[in-house]
Design a protein around this motif. Structure first.
Motif, PDB file in Angstrom:
ATOM      1  N   TYR A   1       0.929  -0.922  -0.061  1.00 16.22           N
ATOM      2  CA  TYR A   1       0.302   0.237   0.665  1.00 16.22           C
ATOM      3  C   TYR A   1       0.910   1.409   0.041  1.00 16.22           C
TER       4      TYR A   1
ATOM      5  N   LEU B   1      -6.066  -6.231   1.512  1.00 13.55           N
ATOM      6  CA  LEU B   1      -6.012  -4.946   1.051  1.00 13.55           C
ATOM      7  C   LEU B   1      -7.057  -4.524   1.246  1.00 13.55           C
TER       8      LEU B   1
ATOM      9  N   HIS C   1      -6.531   3.987  -3.643  1.00 12.29           N
ATOM     10  CA  HIS C   1      -4.792   4.238  -4.134  1.00 12.29           C
ATOM     11  C   HIS C   1      -4.767   5.915  -3.847  1.00 12.29           C
TER      12      HIS C   1
ATOM     13  N   LEU D   1      -3.305  -1.373  -7.358  1.00  9.59           N
ATOM     14  CA  LEU D   1      -3.825  -0.388  -6.942  1.00  9.59           C
ATOM     15  C   LEU D   1      -3.165   1.004  -8.367  1.00  9.59           C
TER      16      LEU D   1
END
Length: 469
Positions: A120, A215, A219, A178
């Protein structure tokens, strides 16, 4: 026979290979009076290097990295610390914006070790660099190989070699989601009158529940020029080649043996084709070291001068770290044997089990070969000789270009630019100017800003993403 001028000869691409540290690959050659490595802690050092490389029309600066210390040799880090052997070393990503600010075309391929950083936050760092460089960023994907790095991250030891690649596949799926799937291409509207920067309906949360990563997040960065950076990969073990075939746009291969390099490139491209990818979409860069002068005698003398300032002990510390074997436990002239461990497995295999030249290596020979320019093939000679040899390597291995290591900063690169580049240009195999576009477009051509199907990253674009109600 030497490779000579040819109207059909392919262009040779050249990257500089370096690391944000004092001593990269050579055995303590920062001690040489002409070396500039003591300035590595300053932005000026890297900005000057970037301007130099762009003046020589290099495609990219390829930045290595390692987490942890080389503490295998003699059971501790003392040798590496004494000789400045890849320690101290600083973050390669942080110097890139300064280098990008003083160049327009030079690209940057940065090594980042995915094993110790959450996807991330890492995805945001790479998107930020892609924005700041105008799309000139690439990522060399590695999983690490030092137990000292794992201990620094709170683990008893590094994850097993093959398991690291399983983790890496899951990691890649997260960052692809992402980079490619969270924001629509037209999500940013920047509407001053309507006080709307991004249309929330065009931004999606990423949901991932994989074997190693979970997750649920948007993003943090808006779409960057390339979205996914140009993807390099440097592992050539069985698992490494399978990973490269699926993910890599360019592979980086050590140039110790032509036959081994050719075999690895062909195997990775065959595997990529089996996954539906175009073999031409997997570029290959081979590590070589060049020592060049106007005469053969002067080139040989230059190499010997480098070697006189290098340290065999420093080289042994590097070799021990790469292979996971404490060479102090060997006799210096004792033949090497293959030992299964979780270091850079492909390197030890190439020296023992899969060595096509059937050469028996000893610690002394291995360290001696890596004294100046690192543990790869050193090409020595005049500009004409070097050009011949580069064309031979390209022809015989299927490589697209080379990552050039150095003996001295900046001398090794200055010599190549002043002496070899004009000879390659005379033969019509080296560019005379840069093309426009992002890193990916410079490699593949205009219009190839983003990854194409059937690369797995393309499957996570917004038209296939899950929309959050």
């Amino acid at each position: 026979m030497p490779a000579r001028d040819s109207d059909n000869a392919p262009e040779i691409r050249i990257n500089a290979f370096d690391m944000n540290c004092l001593g990269h690959l050579s055995g303590a050659l920062w001690t040489h009076p002409r070396d500039t490595s003591l300035g590595y802690k300053t932005l000026e050092h890297w900005m000057e290097l970037a301007k130099l490389l762009e003046s020589g029309l290099f495609d990219a600066l390829f930045l290595a990295d390692v987490l942890g210390l080389y503490d295998v040799y003699r059971g501790g880090p003392e040798t590496a610390l004494r000789y400045g052997t890849q320690v101290p070393n600083n973050d390669p990503l942080l110097i890139i914006p300064a280098m990008a600010a003083v160049t327009r075309h030079l690209c940057f391929a940065a090594t980042a070790i995915l094993s110790f950083e959450p996807p991330y936050t890492f995805a945001r760092r790479l998107s930020t660099l892609d924005h700041l460089t105008g799309g000139r960023i690439g990522w060399n994907i590695v999983t690490g190989y030092l137990d000292s790095a794992a201990r620094g991250a709170g683990q008893a030891r590094q994850t097993a070699h093959d398991t690291r690649y399983e983790v890496a596949h899951d990691y890649m799926e997260v960052v692809y989601k992402l980079w490619e799937g969270s924001w629509d291409d037209d999500a940013v509207v920047a509407d001053r009158a309507g006080a709307t920067y991004a249309d929330p309906r065009r931004v999606r949360a990423v949901h991932h529940d994989g074997p190693h990563y979970k997750l649920d997040a948007v993003h943090l960065s808006e779409p960057s020029p390339q979205r996914t950076p140009l993807l390099f990969q440097a592992g050539t073990s069985e698992k490494g080649r399978a990973f490269a075939a699926r993910h890599a746009e360019a592979v980086f291969i050590n140039g110790r043996s032509k036959a081994t390099v050719a075999s690895h490139i062909a195997d990775i491209r065959r595997r990529a084709a089996a996954l539906g990818r175009d073999q031409a979409d997997v570029k290959a860069f081979v590590e070589l070291h060049v020592v060049v002068a106007k005469t053969e005698q002067a080139a040989r003398a230059k190499l010997e001068d480098y070697r006189r300032h290098a340290s065999l002990e420093a080289s042994l510390a590097l070799q021990s770290g790469w292979t996971g074997i404490d060479f102090d436990r060997y006799g210096l002239d004792e033949p090497l044997r293959y030992v299964e461990n979780d270091a850079i497995r492909s390197g030890l295999e190439a020296l023992t089990r899969t060595n096509p030249e059937k050469r028996t290596w000893t610690p002394r020979q291995l360290a001696d070969a890596g004294l100046a320019g690192g543990s790869t093939t050193t090409l020595v000679g005049t500009p004409e000789t070097i050009a011949d040899l580069l064309q031979e390597w390209q022809r015989d291995t299927g490589a697209d270009g080379f990552n050039l290591s150095h003996a001295l900063r900046y001398e090794s690169f200055v010599d190549f630019i002043e002496l070899v580049v004009p000879e390659l240009q005379r033969r019509g195999v080296y560019k005379r100017g840069y093309g426009e576009g992002t890193f990916r477009e410079k490699i593949y051509g205009r219009g190839r800003r983003r990854l194409q199907h059937p690369h797995p990253a393309a499957s996570f674009r917004h038209d296939r993403a899950v929309v959050v109600a």
